[in-house]
Design a protein around this motif. Sequence first.
Motif, PDB file in Angstrom:
ATOM      1  N   MET A   1      39.763  36.069  31.529  1.00 55.60           N
ATOM      2  CA  MET A   1      39.315  36.500  32.251  1.00 55.60           C
ATOM      3  C   MET A   1      40.224  37.609  33.581  1.00 55.60           C
ATOM      4  O   MET A   1      40.935  36.811  34.156  1.00 55.60           O
ATOM      5  CB  MET A   1      38.372  34.800  32.907  1.00 55.60           C
ATOM      6  N   PRO A   2      38.954  37.934  34.452  1.00 52.57           N
ATOM      7  CA  PRO A   2      39.596  38.210  35.077  1.00 52.57           C
ATOM      8  C   PRO A   2      40.176  37.406  36.515  1.00 52.57           C
ATOM      9  O   PRO A   2      39.910  36.386  36.836  1.00 52.57           O
ATOM     10  CB  PRO A   2      38.133  38.980  36.012  1.00 52.57           C
ATOM     11  N   ALA A   3      41.529  38.253  37.635  1.00 54.02           N
ATOM     12  CA  ALA A   3      42.390  37.423  37.805  1.00 54.02           C
ATOM     13  C   ALA A   3      41.446  36.408  38.977  1.00 54.02           C
ATOM     14  O   ALA A   3      41.210  35.039  39.932  1.00 54.02           O
ATOM     15  CB  ALA A   3      43.006  38.109  39.081  1.00 54.02           C
ATOM     16  N   PRO A   4      40.156  37.048  40.053  1.00 51.94           N
ATOM     17  CA  PRO A   4      39.808  36.097  40.287  1.00 51.94           C
ATOM     18  C   PRO A   4      38.899  35.304  39.510  1.00 51.94           C
ATOM     19  O   PRO A   4      37.953  33.718  41.281  1.00 51.94           O
ATOM     20  CB  PRO A   4      38.066  37.843  41.351  1.00 51.94           C
ATOM     21  N   ASP A   5      38.239  35.666  38.518  1.00 54.22           N
ATOM     22  CA  ASP A   5      37.678  34.056  37.848  1.00 54.22           C
ATOM     23  C   ASP A   5      38.926  33.287  37.630  1.00 54.22           C
ATOM     24  O   ASP A   5      39.017  31.774  37.076  1.00 54.22           O
ATOM     25  CB  ASP A   5      36.863  34.367  37.302  1.00 54.22           C
ATOM     26  N   ARG A   6      40.144  33.372  36.710  1.00 54.90           N
ATOM     27  CA  ARG A   6      41.253  32.582  36.780  1.00 54.90           C
ATOM     28  C   ARG A   6      41.742  31.739  37.859  1.00 54.90           C
ATOM     29  O   ARG A   6      41.806  30.814  37.288  1.00 54.90           O
ATOM     30  CB  ARG A   6      42.202  34.027  35.538  1.00 54.90           C
ATOM     31  N   TYR A   7      42.220  32.621  38.389  1.00 50.73           N
ATOM     32  CA  TYR A   7      43.144  31.952  39.563  1.00 50.73           C
ATOM     33  C   TYR A   7      42.100  30.967  40.772  1.00 50.73           C
ATOM     34  O   TYR A   7      40.846  31.535  40.961  1.00 50.73           O
ATOM     35  CB  TYR A   7      43.723  33.042  40.779  1.00 50.73           C
ATOM     36  N   ASP A   8      42.937  30.149  41.250  1.00 50.54           N
ATOM     37  CA  ASP A   8      41.468  28.925  41.870  1.00 50.54           C
ATOM     38  C   ASP A   8      42.036  28.530  43.213  1.00 50.54           C
ATOM     39  O   ASP A   8      42.293  27.311  44.139  1.00 50.54           O
ATOM     40  CB  ASP A   8      40.569  27.677  40.542  1.00 50.54           C
ATOM     41  N   GLY A   9      43.702  28.762  43.861  1.00 48.75           N
ATOM     42  CA  GLY A   9      44.213  29.191  44.767  1.00 48.75           C
ATOM     43  C   GLY A   9      43.201  29.370  46.139  1.00 48.75           C
ATOM     44  O   GLY A   9      42.744  29.886  45.545  1.00 48.75           O
ATOM     45  N   PRO A  10      43.383  28.519  47.318  1.00 51.59           N
ATOM     46  CA  PRO A  10      43.443  28.847  48.301  1.00 51.59           C
ATOM     47  C   PRO A  10      42.891  29.853  48.923  1.00 51.59           C
ATOM     48  O   PRO A  10      41.555  31.067  49.241  1.00 51.59           O
ATOM     49  CB  PRO A  10      43.378  27.777  49.555  1.00 51.59           C
ATOM     50  N   LEU A  11      43.704  31.093  48.771  1.00 50.13           N
ATOM     51  CA  LEU A  11      43.411  32.563  48.997  1.00 50.13           C
ATOM     52  C   LEU A  11      42.202  33.512  48.020  1.00 50.13           C
ATOM     53  O   LEU A  11      42.050  33.747  48.859  1.00 50.13           O
ATOM     54  CB  LEU A  11      44.393  32.990  49.007  1.00 50.13           C
TER      55      LEU A  11
ATOM     56  N   ALA B   1      44.053  44.040  44.462  1.00 48.49           N
ATOM     57  CA  ALA B   1      44.893  43.908  43.230  1.00 48.49           C
ATOM     58  C   ALA B   1      45.695  42.772  43.796  1.00 48.49           C
ATOM     59  O   ALA B   1      46.034  42.184  44.602  1.00 48.49           O
ATOM     60  CB  ALA B   1      45.837  44.949  43.155  1.00 48.49           C
ATOM     61  N   PHE B   2      46.868  42.236  42.454  1.00 44.03           N
ATOM     62  CA  PHE B   2      47.539  41.288  42.776  1.00 44.03           C
ATOM     63  C   PHE B   2      49.177  41.618  41.610  1.00 44.03           C
ATOM     64  O   PHE B   2      48.938  42.066  41.402  1.00 44.03           O
ATOM     65  CB  PHE B   2      46.610  39.650  42.153  1.00 44.03           C
ATOM     66  N   LEU B   3      50.027  40.184  42.271  1.00 47.80           N
ATOM     67  CA  LEU B   3      51.037  40.676  41.724  1.00 47.80           C
ATOM     68  C   LEU B   3      51.108  39.493  41.093  1.00 47.80           C
ATOM     69  O   LEU B   3      51.416  38.320  42.090  1.00 47.80           O
ATOM     70  CB  LEU B   3      52.052  40.731  43.293  1.00 47.80           C
ATOM     71  N   SER B   4      51.964  39.477  40.461  1.00 47.18           N
ATOM     72  CA  SER B   4      52.422  38.089  39.703  1.00 47.18           C
ATOM     73  C   SER B   4      53.396  38.075  39.027  1.00 47.18           C
ATOM     74  O   SER B   4      53.850  39.115  38.967  1.00 47.18           O
ATOM     75  CB  SER B   4      51.470  38.114  38.502  1.00 47.18           C
ATOM     76  N   ALA B   5      54.485  36.794  39.276  1.00 48.36           N
ATOM     77  CA  ALA B   5      55.701  36.759  38.434  1.00 48.36           C
ATOM     78  C   ALA B   5      55.679  37.461  37.073  1.00 48.36           C
ATOM     79  O   ALA B   5      56.735  37.573  36.376  1.00 48.36           O
ATOM     80  CB  ALA B   5      56.128  34.943  38.724  1.00 48.36           C
TER      81      ALA B   5
ATOM     82  N   LEU C   1      53.327  38.562  35.321  1.00 50.64           N
ATOM     83  CA  LEU C   1      52.311  39.987  34.994  1.00 50.64           C
ATOM     84  C   LEU C   1      52.617  40.967  36.068  1.00 50.64           C
ATOM     85  O   LEU C   1      52.240  42.202  35.776  1.00 50.64           O
ATOM     86  CB  LEU C   1      50.823  39.539  34.951  1.00 50.64           C
ATOM     87  N   GLY C   2      53.520  41.331  37.028  1.00 51.98           N
ATOM     88  CA  GLY C   2      53.281  42.242  38.041  1.00 51.98           C
ATOM     89  C   GLY C   2      52.243  42.240  38.500  1.00 51.98           C
ATOM     90  O   GLY C   2      51.898  41.750  38.751  1.00 51.98           O
ATOM     91  N   LEU C   3      51.871  44.093  39.653  1.00 52.66           N
ATOM     92  CA  LEU C   3      50.634  44.116  39.298  1.00 52.66           C
ATOM     93  C   LEU C   3      49.631  44.309  38.295  1.00 52.66           C
ATOM     94  O   LEU C   3      49.839  45.433  37.716  1.00 52.66           O
ATOM     95  CB  LEU C   3      51.683  45.610  40.655  1.00 52.66           C
ATOM     96  N   ARG C   4      48.566  44.037  39.092  1.00 48.71           N
ATOM     97  CA  ARG C   4      47.512  44.670  38.444  1.00 48.71           C
ATOM     98  C   ARG C   4      46.288  44.693  38.963  1.00 48.71           C
ATOM     99  O   ARG C   4      46.410  43.992  40.310  1.00 48.71           O
ATOM    100  CB  ARG C   4      47.315  43.218  37.657  1.00 48.71           C
ATOM    101  N   ALA C   5      45.343  45.482  39.071  1.00 48.38           N
ATOM    102  CA  ALA C   5      43.541  45.236  38.755  1.00 48.38           C
ATOM    103  C   ALA C   5      43.814  44.083  38.772  1.00 48.38           C
ATOM    104  O   ALA C   5      43.324  43.015  38.175  1.00 48.38           O
ATOM    105  CB  ALA C   5      43.072  46.476  38.685  1.00 48.38           C
ATOM    106  N   SER C   6      43.145  43.909  40.008  1.00 47.63           N
ATOM    107  CA  SER C   6      41.387  41.647  40.304  1.00 47.63           C
ATOM    108  C   SER C   6      41.120  41.974  38.868  1.00 47.63           C
ATOM    109  O   SER C   6      40.985  41.241  38.224  1.00 47.63           O
ATOM    110  CB  SER C   6      41.402  41.690  41.305  1.00 47.63           C
ATOM    111  N   ASP C   7      40.919  43.080  38.555  1.00 44.60           N
ATOM    112  CA  ASP C   7      39.340  42.756  36.868  1.00 44.60           C
ATOM    113  C   ASP C   7      39.970  42.893  35.982  1.00 44.60           C
ATOM    114  O   ASP C   7      39.391  43.283  34.759  1.00 44.60           O
ATOM    115  CB  ASP C   7      38.616  43.761  37.298  1.00 44.60           C
ATOM    116  N   THR C   8      41.327  43.154  36.121  1.00 46.30           N
ATOM    117  CA  THR C   8      42.514  43.373  34.366  1.00 46.30           C
ATOM    118  C   THR C   8      41.757  41.928  33.785  1.00 46.30           C
ATOM    119  O   THR C   8      42.133  40.854  34.648  1.00 46.30           O
ATOM    120  CB  THR C   8      44.059  42.961  34.161  1.00 46.30           C
ATOM    121  N   PRO C   9      41.578  41.211  32.836  1.00 48.58           N
ATOM    122  CA  PRO C   9      41.952  40.087  31.603  1.00 48.58           C
ATOM    123  C   PRO C   9      43.038  39.557  31.564  1.00 48.58           C
ATOM    124  O   PRO C   9      44.365  40.338  31.306  1.00 48.58           O
ATOM    125  CB  PRO C   9      40.790  40.606  30.648  1.00 48.58           C
ATOM    126  N   ILE C  10      42.970  38.592  32.203  1.00 45.88           N
ATOM    127  CA  ILE C  10      44.701  37.724  31.870  1.00 45.88           C
ATOM    128  C   ILE C  10      44.355  36.060  31.301  1.00 45.88           C
ATOM    129  O   ILE C  10      43.632  36.147  31.369  1.00 45.88           O
ATOM    130  CB  ILE C  10      45.577  37.562  33.559  1.00 45.88           C
TER     131      ILE C  10
END
Length: 157
Positions: free
Chosen positions: A1-11, A28-32, A34-43
Amino acid sequence: MPAPDRYDGPLWRTLRTVDPNGENARVAFLSAHLGLRASDTPIETYDARMTEAVAAAMKAGGLGTRWPRPRTQARVMPEGDHPGEHIAGLTDFGRSPFADVALVGGHLYLDVMRHFVGLFRENGYVTTDVRVTEINGPIGCMRRDLRLWLNGGGEGR
């Protein structure tokens, strides 16, 4: 699922609340892992921490190193995505560069993001006079500052 749906932290909750339809910012998000990804990328679910070594490897790899990194050197074809393909997609391949950028995260993440912004500038993905806002500190302050930045509008987000 895309990052905004997968991640549930406060930000991420702040982002979903303030900009539920993605109209205020291209994210976009930076992951230890996955690296840098557009937020709509399924992860998929993963567990990885940003370390000094990972941050250094990301900076050394620049826009062309694929993440996640292969577990062995025996692979013939590289796997993963590289930051260059994601920033290119977010900017319509440089035709719509960012003029206003918010970097949000801990000190190691900010270090990598600052480095990438320099590379993005060199490659035309951000304007030469890009306005960079860094959001870091106690989580309540970060949520407030992210909300303010998202509601600030601005060209090229």
